[in-house]
Design a protein around this motif. Sequence first.
Motif, mmCIF file in Angstrom:
data_model
loop_
_atom_site.group_PDB
_atom_site.id
_atom_site.type_symbol
_atom_site.label_atom_id
_atom_site.label_comp_id
_atom_site.label_asym_id
_atom_site.label_seq_id
_atom_site.Cartn_x
_atom_site.Cartn_y
_atom_site.Cartn_z
ATOM 1 N N SER A 152 28.094 27.399 0.384
ATOM 2 C CA SER A 152 26.582 26.879 0.338
ATOM 3 C C SER A 152 26.686 25.696 1.553
ATOM 4 O O SER A 152 27.937 25.231 1.627
ATOM 5 N N ARG A 153 25.766 25.242 2.046
ATOM 6 C CA ARG A 153 25.736 24.086 2.846
ATOM 7 C C ARG A 153 25.091 23.025 2.095
ATOM 8 O O ARG A 153 24.083 23.202 1.432
ATOM 9 N N ASP A 154 25.699 21.668 2.019
ATOM 10 C CA ASP A 154 24.872 20.720 1.335
ATOM 11 C C ASP A 154 23.879 20.278 2.212
ATOM 12 O O ASP A 154 23.865 20.530 3.491
ATOM 13 N N GLN A 155 23.370 19.057 1.864
ATOM 14 C CA GLN A 155 22.376 18.491 2.666
ATOM 15 C C GLN A 155 22.699 17.984 3.910
ATOM 16 O O GLN A 155 22.093 17.996 4.950
ATOM 17 N N SER A 156 24.087 17.376 3.863
ATOM 18 C CA SER A 156 24.353 16.845 5.142
ATOM 19 C C SER A 156 25.249 17.900 6.171
ATOM 20 O O SER A 156 25.598 17.641 7.096
ATOM 21 N N GLY A 157 25.052 19.310 5.694
ATOM 22 C CA GLY A 157 25.265 20.443 6.635
ATOM 23 C C GLY A 157 26.851 20.817 6.292
ATOM 24 O O GLY A 157 27.363 21.825 7.018
ATOM 25 N N ARG A 158 27.467 20.163 5.364
ATOM 26 C CA ARG A 158 28.659 20.577 5.007
ATOM 27 C C ARG A 158 28.713 21.858 4.230
ATOM 28 O O ARG A 158 28.186 21.877 3.205
#
Length: 580
Positions: free
Chosen positions: A188-194
């Motif tokens: 999945s992607r976290d809020q920072s896009g990682r």
Amino acid sequence: MAEAGSFAEKVKQQADIVRVIGEYVRLRKTGQNFTGLCPFHQEKTPSFAVHPLRQIYHCFGCGAGGDVFKFVMEVDKCPFPEAVRTVAEKCGIAIPRPPERSPEERRENQQRSALVEMHGEAATFFSRQLHEGAEGKVAMAYLEDRGLDREAMKRFGLGFAPFSGDALRRHLKSKYPEKLLEASGLFSRDQSGRLYDRFRRRIMFPIANDAGKIIAFGGRAMGDDMPKYLNSPESPIYSKSNVLYHLDRAKEALRRNDFAILVEGYMDAIAVARAGIANVVASCGTSLAEPQIKLLARFTHRVVVNYDPDTAGQAATERSLALLLEKEFDVRVLALPGNADPDKFLKEQGAAAYGKLLAQAPPYLDYLIARARRMDRSTAEGKLAALNFLMPYLQRLPNKLLRSEWASRIASELRVDEPVLREALRRAAAERRSEVKPKTELLVPPIRPAERRLMRMLVEAEGFREKLGEMLAAEALHRGLETERIFDALISKVGEHPDAATLAAALEDRDRRVLFEVLFEEAEEATWEEAESCLAVLRSRSVENELAELQKKIEAKAAPTELNRLLARRLELQKILAQR
Ligand SMILES: [Zn+2]
């Protein structure tokens, strides 16, 4: 359709039609042929036959028939080139090079195979974490506590996703581009896009497609993490409604036993399979989707549903069961005592106790009637409520006769007036969407035994088929027969020794049906004497026909000179007939 020297021709020569069809239809050996329930029309007794020598199939019920490619085209609803590929894959024949595809298609295919490969590596990674990782010890203890030994964990490919949330990503990132990692559903992607690991601190169940390739995972939480079960999302290689857990390992047993045990979860399927009952699949959720039912129907039409009868998802469960009924599955229900799930029951009571209950599992409607009987039926409203509970299931039975039988059963069990019930049923039936009609019945007229034998000789009497073809053609003995077109096709190819399917390709469906029926008859090897006596039958017939024509003309009062000629010819023909 398979041109000489083509890849299709090569596949056709190497393919075994019994093996290919056997993946879709449960076949039984009967005499020299194999028979089973026709996949192209609904039936209870087998009228579908496969001829291993001639490599053709034929349904004596609906008239479907052809070679291995035609079968795959019809059953998978796919075009010829795809059917050739399917057959080649099923028979382990190397496909030279993929047929021309658009660049986009090619990219998608490459992506799909990369994703499958990635899932294989992820499964190995998770398994190693379970068996060797420091964190895996807790998971191992948990599984052992639930009665699984290491051998079982290995057998079902169980694994463990570590807590860090980065372990799998680090393991795979050097090998796969980020875009592909994202498409896999494993991250999945976290809020920072990682990107981070989707599965963390979970016991991992690999989910394979029916070919045994891992295409997704189910992850069970170790502690109180929510949700208890987390699955892979839909991806280019995984669609939840197209997969049944454990089907890849159950196929053989499904066909052998001709029924499936349907359970809810991974642990249930594993427990039943470990008890030595291999024909188990899990829907992985309470609602069974239509594609899953279609998938199962390739192996059997009988299901014993062993869901937890009192789960919150009961309505969904009953919806899926109704769907099974609608698809003419024979559905039974195994409700384990004390509302136990299969895993728990097997652990406490053992395989023998489970097997015994399995054998006694009642038909689904019996199970429903028992539930309706437990409703309060002391008032008229109560009775009506019980009836209304059952009616939707009854309505879904596609078979009218069955519906009527069950209506009588319900009437007597619930003590409802049968006319009242039948009226309700009639109204319900009127609302039912119109039933699917079987293919239009093709009429095959009665054909003389001599014609049948001659057709067969033209196909397989190696010693004299060509001579026979020449004689038939020279005397035009087949003119005017119902089978004229078939004879024309056989005679025109008699020197080429074509196979049955090639012959059939030149025929209309109705004629192809006649020819296949003849070829499926059990028959002894023909002799030339027999051929001559069959020819004699056709000669007599042709003389009789001419006589009948003459008679008509004579009765129509032809001119005197013409009449003399007709009478002379009649005498001649009568003499010929008298000599026979
Ligand atoms: Zn059929």
